[in-house]
Design a protein around this motif. Structure first.
Motif, PDB file in Angstrom:
ATOM      1  N   ALA A  75       0.836  -1.210   0.000  1.00  0.00           N
ATOM      2  CA  ALA A  75       0.000   0.000   0.000  1.00  0.00           C
ATOM      3  C   ALA A  75       0.865   1.252   0.000  1.00  0.00           C
ATOM      4  O   ALA A  75       0.587   2.228  -0.707  1.00  0.00           O
ATOM      5  N   SER A  76       1.940   1.216   0.793  1.00  0.00           N
ATOM      6  CA  SER A  76       2.853   2.354   0.848  1.00  0.00           C
ATOM      7  C   SER A  76       3.553   2.549  -0.493  1.00  0.00           C
ATOM      8  O   SER A  76       3.739   3.680  -0.943  1.00  0.00           O
ATOM      9  N   ASP A  77       3.946   1.440  -1.115  1.00  0.00           N
ATOM     10  CA  ASP A  77       4.599   1.514  -2.426  1.00  0.00           C
ATOM     11  C   ASP A  77       3.676   2.149  -3.459  1.00  0.00           C
ATOM     12  O   ASP A  77       4.108   2.974  -4.278  1.00  0.00           O
ATOM     13  N   ARG A  78       2.402   1.758  -3.422  1.00  0.00           N
ATOM     14  CA  ARG A  78       1.451   2.331  -4.376  1.00  0.00           C
ATOM     15  C   ARG A  78       1.335   3.845  -4.196  1.00  0.00           C
ATOM     16  O   ARG A  78       1.215   4.589  -5.166  1.00  0.00           O
ATOM     17  N   GLN A  79       1.402   4.298  -2.950  1.00  0.00           N
ATOM     18  CA  GLN A  79       1.313   5.724  -2.682  1.00  0.00           C
ATOM     19  C   GLN A  79       2.534   6.454  -3.242  1.00  0.00           C
ATOM     20  O   GLN A  79       2.415   7.545  -3.821  1.00  0.00           O
ATOM     21  N   VAL A  80       3.713   5.849  -3.069  1.00  0.00           N
ATOM     22  CA  VAL A  80       4.940   6.459  -3.603  1.00  0.00           C
ATOM     23  C   VAL A  80       4.849   6.581  -5.121  1.00  0.00           C
ATOM     24  O   VAL A  80       5.214   7.609  -5.701  1.00  0.00           O
ATOM     25  N   VAL A  81       4.356   5.522  -5.778  1.00  0.00           N
ATOM     26  CA  VAL A  81       4.224   5.553  -7.235  1.00  0.00           C
ATOM     27  C   VAL A  81       3.263   6.655  -7.663  1.00  0.00           C
ATOM     28  O   VAL A  81       3.505   7.375  -8.631  1.00  0.00           O
ATOM     29  N   LYS A  82       2.160   6.815  -6.930  1.00  0.00           N
ATOM     30  CA  LYS A  82       1.208   7.891  -7.238  1.00  0.00           C
ATOM     31  C   LYS A  82       1.877   9.251  -7.110  1.00  0.00           C
ATOM     32  O   LYS A  82       1.663  10.148  -7.932  1.00  0.00           O
ATOM     33  N   ASP A  83       2.687   9.396  -6.054  1.00  0.00           N
ATOM     34  CA  ASP A  83       3.352  10.687  -5.836  1.00  0.00           C
ATOM     35  C   ASP A  83       4.309  11.037  -6.974  1.00  0.00           C
ATOM     36  O   ASP A  83       4.501  12.218  -7.290  1.00  0.00           O
ATOM     37  N   THR A  84       4.923  10.014  -7.583  1.00  0.00           N
ATOM     38  CA  THR A  84       5.874  10.297  -8.670  1.00  0.00           C
ATOM     39  C   THR A  84       5.172  10.868  -9.895  1.00  0.00           C
ATOM     40  O   THR A  84       5.834  11.442 -10.765  1.00  0.00           O
TER      41      THR A  84
END
Length: 280
Positions: free
Chosen positions: A143-152
């Motif tokens: 879930a945290s990884d998905r958030q990082v990808v969204k932020d990019t």
């Protein structure tokens, strides 16, 4: 020097554009491969094909040194170290002259990551409670990884960074003259991600950067970490602020130091306004 602007609406394409921009700024020169004999006159032989520019799926790169002996040739050194003549020329900025006895060459080796089979066997041997805990942690991480990808993929006018290494700044940012700052240290000192993001490039394919990592933080900002001794991440990895991503080295550099760049829309900017006032 012409700089390409990173495309604003495609995450992976923006990372690829960043690599191409940096490749252009690095001033790569094409040198026709040739064989050179240490201690004797040069002789022409067919050269090995250049290694693929695309990083392997899971590379851990380690820079080692080789001392040229009498009778050594580029072909022999390349064959013994499982690389190409083009690799040797790129890593060491070799021209067309002959090798010299005692000359020190840098050789970059790849070390495989631990096999997933061993990790799987260890997980299978764990008891139920440990397995449940690992599953919960993996879910949270995903879930945290998905958030990082969204932020990019989101646009931002700024990025909050932490210091990527501890040490004295031995080369400050000079617009039009260099691309970032150099932080001195000792071989093996930790190099850390200045902010959370996605690794868009990890490899040795760009001249003047040695062993390089590029991390994208949002649609506008990325950071670059060059001249490392060893890479601890691969292209596509998600990193958190403060994660150790490399070991400091001197690959393609005159001293042990980290070249740290901040790029906005593909253009190098002064990293200092984005960093805390002190390294502590």
């Amino acid at each position: 020097m012409e700089t390409r602007e990173i495309h604003r609406h495609a995450g992976w394409l923006s990372g690829l554009a960043a690599v191409l921009v940096m490749a252009g700024c690095a001033g790569t020169q094409s040198v026709p491969p040739s064989d050179t004999l240490a201690g004797s006159s040069p002789s022409s032989q067919p050269a090995a094909a250049p290694s693929a520019a695309t990083p392997p799926p899971a590379p851990i790169l380690v820079a080692q040194k080789y001392v040229v002996k009498r009778g050594d040739t580029l072909t022999g050194i390349a064959s013994a170290n499982n690389c190409s003549i083009a690799d040797l020329r790129t890593w060491n900025k070799l021209g067309t002259g002959r090798l010299r006895m005692g000359q020190v060459l840098r050789i970059v080796r790849q070390q495989p990551l631990p096999s997933s089979g061993a990790a799987g066997a260890q997980a299978a041997a764990s008891d139920g409670a440990a397995a449940n805990q690992a599953t919960a942690q993996a879910t949270a991480s995903t879930a945290s990884d998905r958030q990082v990808v969204k932020d990019t993929k989101r646009h931002s006018s700024a990025v909050a960074l932490t210091w990527p290494a501890s040490g004295k700044i031995v080369d400050g940012f000079r617009p039009g003259q260099n691309r970032g700052i150099q932080i001195a240290g000792r071989p093996g000192d930790p190099v850390r991600a200045a902010a959370a993001g996605r690794v868009m490039y990890a490899g040795t394919g760009l001249n003047d950067y040695g062993s390089l990592i590029i991390v994208q933080h949002n649609a506008d900002f990325l950071t670059a970490y060059a001249h490392n001794r060893k890479l601890l991440v691969k292209t596509g990895d998600i990193v958190r602020q403060g994660d150790e991503i490399a070991e400091m080295g001197d690959l393609d550099n005159s001293r042990v130091a980290l070249l740290f760049e901040v790029r906005r829309d593909g253009k190098p900017v002064n990293p200092m306004p984005y960093l805390p006032s002190s390294q502590g």
